[in-house]
Design an enzyme around this catalytic site. Structure first.
Site, PDB file in Angstrom:
ATOM      1  N   GLU A 243       0.878  -1.163   0.000  1.00 48.48           N
ATOM      2  CA  GLU A 243       0.000   0.000   0.000  1.00 48.48           C
ATOM      3  C   GLU A 243       0.912   1.207   0.000  1.00 48.48           C
ATOM      4  O   GLU A 243       1.561   1.521   0.992  1.00 48.48           O
ATOM      5  CB  GLU A 243      -0.919  -0.014   1.221  1.00 48.48           C
ATOM      6  CG  GLU A 243      -2.111   0.940   1.086  1.00 48.48           C
ATOM      7  CD  GLU A 243      -1.811   2.343   1.564  1.00 48.48           C
ATOM      8  OE1 GLU A 243      -1.479   3.188   0.695  1.00 48.48           O
ATOM      9  OE2 GLU A 243      -1.892   2.592   2.759  1.00 48.48           O
ATOM     10  N   CYS A 277      -2.475   8.577   2.887  1.00 51.62           N
ATOM     11  CA  CYS A 277      -2.271   8.123   1.507  1.00 51.62           C
ATOM     12  C   CYS A 277      -3.487   8.403   0.638  1.00 51.62           C
ATOM     13  O   CYS A 277      -3.360   8.764  -0.529  1.00 51.62           O
ATOM     14  CB  CYS A 277      -1.952   6.623   1.486  1.00 51.62           C
ATOM     15  SG  CYS A 277      -0.408   6.190   2.303  1.00 51.62           S
TER      16      CYS A 277
END
Length: 471
Positions: A243, A277
């Protein structure tokens, strides 16, 4: 296994685990990196624990994992205070993070046994065929500083229920959070060796991945770190979940109340002081509402003043995770302005050792500028003007990243039509994100691969074995 005297591979100042309060610059604690011997012992303990943990019925494992969730609830204030002091997260958001961890562990404790249950499929030629989900072994988790508990929870919870064991290498800047998690796991009854925090150096990580006892690795972090980890894992034939970064589009096609829409967009961007993110790093707004939208963003940004993140005073913003991080984002803003972008508010660094960067609003960013492609990991609202839905979609997809995205409109069908075409792992209509323990999280393109949370989170590190019994 993180504080004994060094016997080999000395820690360097750069790699030492240091807890620094970003609001003040105060060094609160420092720990040496683990030695080779400590890491070997950790891997041996994790491997030994796996042999016993995997054999316990999944329902028993789920009971232990449920206790982890309960302890997150019981220790909410203590845990929140640590993360606020260590990386500057506003205290209310720190409490929310702890609560989300409790939800995640509770979800997998409750749903895990069913998600991992045998799945019968049609067997050609008679007999009975079943897909079984079996644990694979020791897993390495490489976790970031921006959500010190949540990132660990979404990796550890499903895998502990599944029967895997965890070796956890946390970010060098949040050792106190890492140790608090280890204590919580121990107190919940996670067996010795089944969850082990190791203050490993970057060099040692490569050795851990290569170790034959390690079955897979999950990393949340930068593109550069992800590429290095994937390369090492690939060389050693290890499963990887990544990720990585994101530059999520936040498309506003129209709005009944433009001021409210902009205020919501700004609040989303300021979450975790912009250090997420899947934050809405690119706001794409249609021409009819663009000027009013930017004006409200600017007003919101100018209204904030720096404050103590532990105080939770309304109308204030906290520091970034470190002075270096704040300086890096400030430099990105300066470079964009020097190349012709317009800075409407903020972007200035506070004097002193604190990591305070005034929230910024930036427009006029073009493909010729570095800021067009880079991820701005801080409190910066970058706004683009478009004249049509088609232009909005083209701009949204013109990025190397593909984590998430959101589309807003008073006409849900119109918004969904655009959202259907987003090149992302997560697409949302009239919502910034679909948050919840049952909602899979992950991206495509340079945002990584694999999924965490939800039903898909149980499936990443299991052996999906076929068992066939002939008639």
């Amino acid at each position: 296994m993180t504080s004994s005297p060094r016997t080999s591979r000395p820690a360097t100042a750069r790699l030492a685990y240091r807890s620094v309060n970003p609001a003040t610059g105060e060094v609160m604690a420092e720990f040496p990196t683990a030695t080779d011997d400590e890491i070997r012992r950790a891997l041996s303990a994790a491997d030994e624990a796996f042999r016993a943990w995997r054999r316990r019925p999944i329902e028993e494992r789920a009971v232990v994992v449920a206790r982890v969730g309960h302890l997150f609830e019981e220790r909410s204030e203590e845990l929140a205070a640590i993360v606020t002091a260590e990386m500057g997260k506003p205290i209310a958001e720190a409490r929310d993070e702890v609560a989300f961890c409790a939800e995640i562990f509770g979800y997998f404790a409750e749903q895990g046994p069913a998600l991992a249950a045998d799945q019968e499929i049609t067997a050609s030629g008679g007999g009975r065929a079943v897909i079984q989900r079996r644990p694979v072994g020791v897993l390495l988790g490489i976790m970031p500083w921006n959500y010190p508990y949540y990132q660990v929870a979404r990796f550890a919870a499903p895998n502990l229920v599944a029967g895997n064991t965890i070796v956890l290498k946390h970010a060098e800047s949040c050792p106190r959070s890492a140790l608090a998690l280890q204590q919580l796991m121990d107190d919940a009854g996670i067996p010795a060796g089944a969850y082990l925090n190791v203050f490993a150096s970057h060099e040692a990580v490569a050795d851990i991945i290569a170790d034959p006892r390690v079955a897979g690795v999950s990393l949340t972090g930068s593109e550069r770190a992800g590429a290095k980890v994937a390369e090492i894992a690939g060389r050693n034939l290890k499963k990887v979940v990544l990720e990585l970064g994101g530059s999520d589009p936040y498309i506003v096609l129209d709005a009944d109340d433009v001021v409210a829409s902009a205020a919501s967009a700004f609040a989303t961007r300021m979450g975790n002081t912009g250090q997420a993110c899947n934050s809405n790093k690119r706001m794409i707004v249609t021409a009819g509402i663009y000027d009013e939208f930017v004006a409200e963003l600017t007003r919101q940004a100018r209204a904030l003043t720096p404050g103590d993140p532990a105080a939770g005073t309304p109308g204030t913003y906290g520091p970034l995770s470190s002075r270096a991080a704040a300086e890096g984002v400030a430099a990105q803003i300066r470079d964009a302005v020097a190349a012709g972008a317009t800075l409407h508010a903020g972007g200035t660094l506070a004097d002193g050792p604190g990591a305070y960067l005034a929230p910024a609003v930036l427009t006029g960013v073009t493909p010729a500028m570095a800021a067009y492609r880079e991820e701005l990991f801080g409190p910066v609202a970058v706004v683009y003007r478009v004249d049509s839905d088609e232009e909005a979609l083209a701009l949204a997809n013109d990025t190397p990243y593909g984590l998430g995205g959101a589309v807003f409109s008073t006409d849900p069908a119109r918004a969904r039509k655009v959202a259907e075409e987003l090149e992302s792992g997560m697409a949302n209509v009239n919502a910034a994100e679909a948050e919840g323990a049952g909602m899979p999280f992950g991206g495509v393109k340079r945002s990584g691969y694999g999924r965490e949370l939800g039903p898909l989170g149980m499936d990443e590190f299991v052996n999906k074995r076929l068992l066939y019994v002939s008639d």
